[in-house]
Design an enzyme around this catalytic site. Structure first.
Site, mmCIF file in Angstrom:
data_model
loop_
_atom_site.group_PDB
_atom_site.id
_atom_site.type_symbol
_atom_site.label_atom_id
_atom_site.label_comp_id
_atom_site.label_asym_id
_atom_site.label_seq_id
_atom_site.Cartn_x
_atom_site.Cartn_y
_atom_site.Cartn_z
ATOM 1 N N GLY A 1 4.732 6.214 -3.974
ATOM 2 C CA GLY A 1 6.010 5.518 -3.942
ATOM 3 C C GLY A 1 6.378 5.024 -2.553
ATOM 4 O O GLY A 1 5.706 5.314 -1.560
ATOM 5 N N HIS B 1 0.832 -1.205 0.000
ATOM 6 C CA HIS B 1 0.000 0.000 0.000
ATOM 7 C C HIS B 1 0.867 1.256 0.000
ATOM 8 O O HIS B 1 0.535 2.250 -0.651
ATOM 9 C CB HIS B 1 -0.932 0.004 1.214
ATOM 10 C CG HIS B 1 -2.174 -0.806 1.025
ATOM 11 N ND1 HIS B 1 -3.437 -0.316 1.276
ATOM 12 C CD2 HIS B 1 -2.347 -2.084 0.604
ATOM 13 C CE1 HIS B 1 -4.344 -1.252 1.016
ATOM 14 N NE2 HIS B 1 -3.695 -2.346 0.619
ATOM 15 N N HIS C 1 -0.682 -13.389 -1.156
ATOM 16 C CA HIS C 1 -1.975 -13.664 -0.523
ATOM 17 C C HIS C 1 -1.982 -15.037 0.145
ATOM 18 O O HIS C 1 -2.913 -15.349 0.882
ATOM 19 C CB HIS C 1 -3.107 -13.595 -1.561
ATOM 20 C CG HIS C 1 -3.442 -12.206 -1.985
ATOM 21 N ND1 HIS C 1 -4.304 -11.913 -3.028
ATOM 22 C CD2 HIS C 1 -3.026 -11.000 -1.513
ATOM 23 C CE1 HIS C 1 -4.406 -10.599 -3.177
ATOM 24 N NE2 HIS C 1 -3.643 -10.025 -2.269
#
Length: 325
Positions: free
Chosen positions: A73, A67, A193
């Site tokens: 950046g 995130h 994930h």
């Protein structure tokens, strides 16, 4: 005339090569060799201690790094307290243990007199990310360092910058390509994930109200639907967290891709990687070879760590990761 044109083309090409290599040249392994030579060991020990307290440390830190890098950046702008990026709905679900991991590691680094106020929060987050990957059984890799911390963090800057659970392949590729990441990079990073978790509210539409004509997403495994309905029944608190990998949720492995082959991707944006013919071969490759996945992940996470970085005299070295100096 032709000679001048050729010289111009060559000059422009050389300039493009120079610009593209600029960031990676300023980031380097061993950046703190003289100023804080033990920084990696200090961060490793701090992260390990936090991980021993709660497993959530791992997925929370990994997601925090992603995130951060996709919004303005890799500058630790995600760490800045409200009002900031953290007020956007896409960031409000970030687990507190990720932030706490960076804070604890920063405190450990700065408790060393030789290191105090010399190591950026952005670099500490990058190092902590590597450590949680290793702690969950994933690959170790060299971390390029030299990032500076950003001074700007706004809620508005997050809008439309992060992939959504319902994204299709074109949307995923478009978003990742803006940051210099290929489809293979995107699929490899999605493999994280395997230790991730999500909230019921983010996936319930797939199993209860997929479309006006189809209640259940036809691409999802029916046995998996039964499991998901048990974990996320109608009316449950939408904030309830469930594992994204139903087989080995605490191990960084290639089970995520094997799950996709069986229709057990939690989000549409997960399952589409297998249902779309353009990406299926890569999913199959990673499912068949954990080594191929690990190598691709190292490449992708390294490229992710270069996105939009501040180096040199840009930005600052934040004394407190939650606020600008």
């Amino acid at each position: 005339m032709e000679k001048n044109t050729s010289q111009t083309i060559f000059s422009n090409f050389f300039l493009l090569l120079l610009l593209s290599s600029c960031v990676s040249a300023q980031l380097r392994t061993g950046f703190y060799q003289n100023s804080c030579p033990n920084v990696e060991t200090i961060v490793r020990n701090a992260v390990r201690q936090k991980f021993q307290q709660t497993f959530v440390t791992a997925p929370a830190t990994l997601r925090l790094f992603f995130h951060d890098c996709f919004v303005r950046g890799c500058d630790a702008s995600i760490m800045i307290a409200s009002p900031s990026e953290r007020d956007h709905p896409d960031d409000m679900s970030l687990a507190g243990d990720g932030f706490d991991t960076v804070v604890k590691a920063k405190q450990a680094v700065d408790s060393n007199p030789n290191c105090r106020n010399k190591v950026s929060c952005a670099d500490i987050l990058a190092l902590a990310t590597r450590e949680v990957v290793v702690l969950t059984g994933g690959p170790s890799y060299p971390v390029e360092l030299g990032r500076r911390d950003g001074r700007i963090s706004t809620k508005a800057s997050v809008q439309s910058q992060l992939p959504q659970p319902e994204f299709n392949l074109n949307q995923l590729n478009g978003m990742f390509s803006r940051h210099g990441l290929s489809q293979t990079d995107m699929i490899a990073l999605s493999g994280a994930h395997t230790i991730g978790f999500a909230h019921c509210g983010k996936m319930s539409k797939r199993i209860y109200n997929f479309s006006p004509t189809t209640r259940i997403d036809p691409s999802i495994n029916r046995g998996y639907v039964v499991q998901l309905k048990q974990m996320c029944p109608i009316g449950v608190d939408v904030r309830i967290a469930i594992n994204m990998d139903p087989t080995s949720p605490r191990t960084f492995d290639n089970a995520y891709f094997k799950n996709l082959q069986q229709g057990k991707g939690l989000f549409t944006s997960d399952q589409i990687l297998f249902t779309d013919q353009r990406s299926r071969s890569t999913v199959n490759s990673f499912a068949n070879s954990e080594g191929a996945f690990r190598q691709a992940f190292i490449t992708a996470i390294t490229k992710l760590g270069r996105v939009g970085v501040l180096t040199g005299n840009a930005g600052e070295i934040r004394r407190d990761c939650s606020r600008v100096n």
